[in-house]
Design a protein around this motif. Structure first.
Motif, PDB file in Angstrom:
ATOM      1  N   LEU A  72       0.856  -1.188   0.000  1.00 52.58           N
ATOM      2  CA  LEU A  72       0.000   0.000   0.000  1.00 52.58           C
ATOM      3  C   LEU A  72       0.892   1.238   0.000  1.00 52.58           C
ATOM      4  CD1 LEU A  72      -2.798   1.203   0.086  1.00 52.58           C
ATOM      5  CD2 LEU A  72      -2.858   0.819   2.542  1.00 52.58           C
ATOM      6  N   VAL A  73       0.743   2.038  -1.053  1.00 51.71           N
ATOM      7  CA  VAL A  73       1.571   3.235  -1.234  1.00 51.71           C
ATOM      8  C   VAL A  73       0.679   4.472  -1.259  1.00 51.71           C
ATOM      9  CG1 VAL A  73       3.184   4.413  -2.786  1.00 51.71           C
ATOM     10  CG2 VAL A  73       3.282   1.920  -2.561  1.00 51.71           C
ATOM     11  N   PHE A  74       1.021   5.456  -0.437  1.00 48.75           N
ATOM     12  CA  PHE A  74       0.325   6.742  -0.440  1.00 48.75           C
ATOM     13  C   PHE A  74       1.149   7.733  -1.248  1.00 48.75           C
ATOM     14  CE2 PHE A  74      -2.192   6.501   3.862  1.00 48.75           C
ATOM     15  CZ  PHE A  74      -2.910   5.425   3.374  1.00 48.75           C
ATOM     16  N   LEU A  75       0.493   8.450  -2.148  1.00 46.63           N
ATOM     17  CA  LEU A  75       1.172   9.431  -2.997  1.00 46.63           C
ATOM     18  C   LEU A  75       0.712  10.831  -2.634  1.00 46.63           C
ATOM     19  CD1 LEU A  75       0.529   7.542  -6.344  1.00 46.63           C
ATOM     20  CD2 LEU A  75       2.761   7.792  -5.265  1.00 46.63           C
ATOM     21  N   ASN A  76       1.652  11.686  -2.259  1.00 50.68           N
ATOM     22  CA  ASN A  76       1.331  13.080  -1.930  1.00 50.68           C
ATOM     23  C   ASN A  76       1.997  14.020  -2.919  1.00 50.68           C
ATOM     24  OD1 ASN A  76      -0.021  12.321   0.504  1.00 50.68           O
ATOM     25  ND2 ASN A  76       1.986  12.093   1.478  1.00 50.68           N
ATOM     26  N   GLY A  77       1.362  15.137  -3.174  1.00 50.84           N
ATOM     27  CA  GLY A  77       1.929  16.148  -4.066  1.00 50.84           C
ATOM     28  C   GLY A  77       0.824  16.895  -4.776  1.00 50.84           C
ATOM     29  N   ASP A 123     -16.577  11.797   1.162  1.00 47.14           N
ATOM     30  CA  ASP A 123     -16.632  11.278   2.525  1.00 47.14           C
ATOM     31  C   ASP A 123     -15.885   9.941   2.563  1.00 47.14           C
ATOM     32  OD1 ASP A 123     -17.433   9.977   4.895  1.00 47.14           O
ATOM     33  OD2 ASP A 123     -19.378  10.988   4.884  1.00 47.14           O
ATOM     34  N   PRO A 124     -14.950   9.770   3.504  1.00 54.19           N
ATOM     35  CA  PRO A 124     -14.199   8.505   3.560  1.00 54.19           C
ATOM     36  C   PRO A 124     -15.101   7.269   3.646  1.00 54.19           C
ATOM     37  CG  PRO A 124     -13.351  10.064   5.194  1.00 54.19           C
ATOM     38  CD  PRO A 124     -14.532  10.717   4.559  1.00 54.19           C
ATOM     39  N   ILE A 171     -13.847  -1.358   0.063  1.00 52.25           N
ATOM     40  CA  ILE A 171     -12.411  -1.100  -0.005  1.00 52.25           C
ATOM     41  C   ILE A 171     -11.560  -2.231   0.570  1.00 52.25           C
ATOM     42  CG2 ILE A 171     -12.369   0.226   2.154  1.00 52.25           C
ATOM     43  CD1 ILE A 171     -10.434   1.673  -0.611  1.00 52.25           C
ATOM     44  N   ARG A 172     -12.053  -2.884   1.610  1.00 54.74           N
ATOM     45  CA  ARG A 172     -11.249  -3.939   2.270  1.00 54.74           C
ATOM     46  C   ARG A 172     -10.930  -5.073   1.290  1.00 54.74           C
ATOM     47  NH1 ARG A 172      -9.848  -1.795   7.014  1.00 54.74           N
ATOM     48  NH2 ARG A 172     -11.342  -0.120   7.310  1.00 54.74           N
ATOM     49  N   ASP A 173     -11.887  -5.364   0.403  1.00 52.60           N
ATOM     50  CA  ASP A 173     -11.677  -6.454  -0.563  1.00 52.60           C
ATOM     51  C   ASP A 173     -10.484  -6.177  -1.470  1.00 52.60           C
ATOM     52  OD1 ASP A 173     -13.886  -7.566   0.559  1.00 52.60           O
ATOM     53  OD2 ASP A 173     -15.256  -7.003  -1.064  1.00 52.60           O
ATOM     54  N   PRO A 231      -4.489  10.424  -0.458  1.00 53.19           N
ATOM     55  CA  PRO A 231      -4.906   9.464   0.585  1.00 53.19           C
ATOM     56  C   PRO A 231      -5.550  10.139   1.792  1.00 53.19           C
ATOM     57  CG  PRO A 231      -2.517   9.743   0.620  1.00 53.19           C
ATOM     58  CD  PRO A 231      -3.022  10.456  -0.608  1.00 53.19           C
ATOM     59  N   GLU A 232      -5.246  11.425   2.006  1.00 54.80           N
ATOM     60  CA  GLU A 232      -5.822  12.100   3.186  1.00 54.80           C
ATOM     61  C   GLU A 232      -7.345  12.161   3.112  1.00 54.80           C
ATOM     62  OE1 GLU A 232      -3.854  13.410   0.892  1.00 54.80           O
ATOM     63  OE2 GLU A 232      -4.183  15.575   0.602  1.00 54.80           O
ATOM     64  N   LYS A 233      -7.889  12.044   1.884  1.00 57.35           N
ATOM     65  CA  LYS A 233      -9.360  12.055   1.718  1.00 57.35           C
ATOM     66  C   LYS A 233      -9.988  10.765   2.252  1.00 57.35           C
ATOM     67  CE  LYS A 233      -9.705  15.753  -1.162  1.00 57.35           C
ATOM     68  NZ  LYS A 233     -10.726  16.797  -1.214  1.00 57.35           N
ATOM     69  N   GLY A 234      -9.162   9.744   2.443  1.00 53.30           N
ATOM     70  CA  GLY A 234      -9.687   8.467   2.935  1.00 53.30           C
ATOM     71  C   GLY A 234      -9.266   8.181   4.364  1.00 53.30           C
TER      72      GLY A 234
END
Ligand code: ADP
Ligand code: MG
Length: 156
Positions: free
Chosen positions: A34-39, A90-91, A99-101, A114-117
């Motif tokens: 799991l990779v979060f991308l910011n920018g 809304d997350p 999402i878990r699947d 990712p901050e939106k989730g």
């Protein structure tokens, strides 16, 4: 927390970095990633993901999932999911999407915005920050788990 910062001279270098991350994922034979991308918009998050998706074996186009939230690439042996949560209101919507699947099988997920989730997304392994630096991009990779650390140790 282990981290590394590199310069990406042009778009090609950003795609190549995505491909390198794919090769490292295969080399380590990771179960899940799991990779979060910011920018900012235009920083290169989608471009980097394109390199990863292609490096994992996809040969067609890679389009931005801005309106669909997620673009699935059911490759073998890894399923790759490219999320763009920019338009997520809304997350909790992620729960309705199941999402878990997405994370329960042998899969790699790259998530823009990712901050939106927050609160619904599981623990990330790697945080990638992309910054404008004239026509160059500055990429910083930060490990958030030991899996993330193993990856950073192999980045050249
Ligand atoms: P994001 O997903 O972060 O909004 P994109 O990857 O969609 O960004 O867009 C990045 C844009 O910047 C593209 O138009 C690309 O051609 C351009 N670009 C210029 N230099 C670079 C670089 N070094 N890395 C990535 N993209 C670059
Ligand atoms: Mg994008």
């Amino acid at each position: 927390m282990k981290e590394v910062t590199l310069t990406l001279a042009d778009e090609h270098a950003t795609v190549a970095m995505g491909k390198q991350l794919a090769n490292i994922t295969k080399q380590l034979n990771l179960d899940n990633l799991l990779v979060f991308l910011n920018g900012d918009l235009g920083a290169g998050k989608t471009t980097l993901t394109r390199g990863f998706v292609q490096g994992m074996g996809h040969t067609g186009n890679v389009k931005s999932p801005t309106y669909t939230l997620v673009e699935p690439y059911e490759l073998s042996p890894w399923h790759v999911y490219h999320f763009d949560l920019y338009r997520l209101a809304d997350p909790e919507e992620l729960e309705y999407m199941g999402i878990r699947d997405y994370f329960s099988i042998k899969s790699c997920s790259f998530i823009e915005w990712p901050e939106k989730g927050a609160g619904v997304l599981p623990q990330e392994d790697l945080i990638i920050n992309l910054q404008y630096n004239d026509t160059h991009r500055l990429i910083t990779l930060l490990a958030a788990t030991s899996k993330g650390e193993q990856i950073i140790n192999l980045i050249t």
